[in-house]
Design an enzyme around this catalytic site. Structure first.
Site, short mmCIF file in Angstrom:
data_model
loop_
_atom_site.label_atom_id
_atom_site.label_comp_id
_atom_site.label_asym_id
_atom_site.label_seq_id
_atom_site.Cartn_x
_atom_site.Cartn_y
_atom_site.Cartn_z
CG HIS A 124 -1.65 1.24 1.34
ND1 HIS A 124 -3.05 1.35 0.75
CD2 HIS A 124 -1.61 2.43 1.93
CE1 HIS A 124 -3.64 2.46 0.87
NE2 HIS A 124 -2.85 3.03 1.67
CG ASP A 155 -12.92 2.71 3.93
OD1 ASP A 155 -12.60 3.29 4.80
OD2 ASP A 155 -12.41 2.45 3.14
NE ARG A 197 -11.86 9.56 7.18
CZ ARG A 197 -11.07 8.95 6.60
NH1 ARG A 197 -11.04 7.62 6.05
NH2 ARG A 197 -9.73 9.09 6.61
CB SER A 204 -9.72 4.44 6.08
OG SER A 204 -9.96 4.53 4.79
CE LYS A 228 -9.36 1.30 1.89
NZ LYS A 228 -9.96 2.68 1.88
N1 URA Z 1 -6.29 5.84 2.09
C1 URA Z 1 -7.47 5.12 2.39
O1 URA Z 1 -7.89 4.12 2.02
N2 URA Z 1 -7.97 5.99 3.53
C2 URA Z 1 -7.63 7.01 4.23
O2 URA Z 1 -8.34 7.54 4.93
C3 URA Z 1 -6.70 7.78 3.83
C4 URA Z 1 -5.97 6.98 2.53
#
Ligand code: URA
Length: 431
Positions: free
Chosen positions: A82, A161, A168, A183, A187
């Site tokens: 990520h 999310d 948000r 968040s 995932k």
């Molecule tokens: N990436 C995400 O998946 N969520 C966030 O809140 C910020 C970056």
């Protein structure tokens, strides 16, 4: 569902039970509570940040709000990579095929870009025919065949999310560390990863402005990840200048393929160096290799043998791309050249990101359409020496009228020094 008691706990600086956070995630996933209650809770959580334990509970609740992929049919190790995103950051497009070529299995959820940091899903959408709406079954079966599969945000995986992220975005609550951490990690858990390698970016072209902010995010991701049963490793990388040569969706896909094909020309060298570091970290963290030198050798072999490039093409084809790849090309091109001699002292990623938005290559608001063709290809990076007339950057635009403003922006972004300038370090691992 009435969330008022849960909102009141947060407002009054109380501590949530795991059940509170499960209720909240279920409400967000199913639409059973009104958006205004979710938004009120988000603001309360922004002002009174969740503890580490609460953040882990929210992460698990969001991961459990939809399907959780069981990667059991895939060979271990199960890894995810990520990046928190940055200008010209095509690391994911380079690292994923390398890791698949080295025998790892990856099912990944990825985001769209908003503002100055581009998103992997937008880059992939520059490939004609590429689908990012794969169902959980399609994701698994593709990863079984070629080792990797990617999807965008969907109602299947971590839907809570999806709802909270969108709220948000419109309630000025994106910047809360616990909300960011839950968040991101929800995932990863939903997509079945056991090990996550993070590239946490900081600087003018990144979500986190300073190295200290990036360090706090990396630590929190590691600690909360551990509580949720994930192994998390991280690299902190600088995003004061763009990464690599290309900035712009189709141009970045081309650069990723060039790098996978072994090209290290100019600024591409650093894109490959960072991708190698991230890939080697993933290979060691997942137990595939015992040491980083062995892992780096495996990465180099995946590239020189052509296996990583082949894997990228197999991946694109599996998700709907027509081969041979015909990426969209901007109709107008021009090269900006040095009007004085010296050493490149600065190549401001934030100005470059704004210039890309002006060309239509990114999104200022969620509903903006992206022109995948436009962008920039840098010939130089910080530390390079240039003579008068040397190329600095190629501009790819949709119309002639866009060229002059883009040139003016780039002249502001690029600063020269009469003295030699050393290249700043691109990453470090101390957090
Ligand atoms: N990436 C995400 O998946 N969520 C966030 O809140 C910020 C970056």
């Amino acid at each position: 569902m009435d969330l008022r008691p849960i909102i009141a706990v947060r407002r009054d600086r109380g501590i949530h039970s795991a059940e509170d956070l499960t209720q909240l995630a279920v409400a967000a996933a199913t639409g059973s509570a009104p958006d205004y209650q979710l938004a009120a809770w988000l603001m309360a959580a922004f002002l009174n940040p969740l503890t580490e334990r609460e953040t882990a509970d929210l992460t698990l609740a969001m991961a459990n709000s939809g399907q959780r992929l069981d990667l059991a049919p895939l060979p271990k190790p199960w890894v995810d990579k990520h990046s928190t995103g940055g200008v010209g950051d095509k690391t994911t497009l380079v690292v994923l095929p390398i890791l698949a070529a080295c025998g790892l299995s990856m099912v990944k959820m990825s985001g769209r870009g908003l503002g100055k940091t581009g998103g992997t899903i937008d880059k992939l959408h520059a490939i004609p025919g590429f689908r990012t709406d794969l169902s959980p079954t399609e994701l698994l079966s593709q990863a079984q065949k070629i080792g990797l599969a990617i999807a965008g945000q969907s109602p299947d995986l971590a839907p809570a999310d999806g709802t909270l992220y969108a709220l948000r975005d419109v309630t000025e609550t994106t910047g809360s560390l616990p909300l960011i951490v839950s968040s991101i990690l929800s995932k990863k858990l939903a997509a079945g990863a056991e090990t996550v390698v993070l590239d946490v970016k900081w600087g003018r072209g990144a979500f986190m402005a300073t190295r200290e902010d990036a360090r706090a995010l990396a630590r929190s991701l590691r600690d909360v990840g551990q509580r949720c049963g994930l192994r998390v490793e991280a690299i902190l990388s600088s995003m004061d200048e763009p990464l690599g040569a290309a900035v712009g969706n189709a141009l970045e896909v081309t650069e990723a393929l060039d790098v996978l094909g072994g090209s290290t020309d100019g600024p591409r060298e650093r894109a490959l160096a960072l991708a190698t570091e991230v890939a080697a970290l993933a290979l060691v963290a997942s137990g595939k290799f015992g040491t980083e030198p062995e892992a780096r050798d495996a990465v180099a072999h995946a590239i020189t043998s052509g296996q990583a490039h082949d894997r990228a093409m197999a991946w694109f084809a599996a998700q709907g791309a027509e081969l041979p790849l015909l990426l969209p090309i901007a109709p107008t091109r021009t090269t900006l050249r040095a009007d004085q001699a010296g050493w490149i002292r600065d190549f401001d990623a934030e100005i470059v990101a704004d210039a890309l938005l002006d060309l239509g290559g990114g999104r200022r608001t969620k509903s903006d359409a992206i022109d995948p063709r436009v962008g920039f290809v840098r010939a130089v990076s910080v530390g390079d020496r240039v003579a008068v007339g040397d190329p600095l950057v190629e501009i790819h635009a949709a119309t002639e009228a866009q060229i002059a403003p883009a040139e003016a922006s780039l002249r502001r972004a690029i600063k020269l020094s009469p003295e030699p300038v050393s290249r700043p370090p691109l990453w470090d691992r101390s957090f």
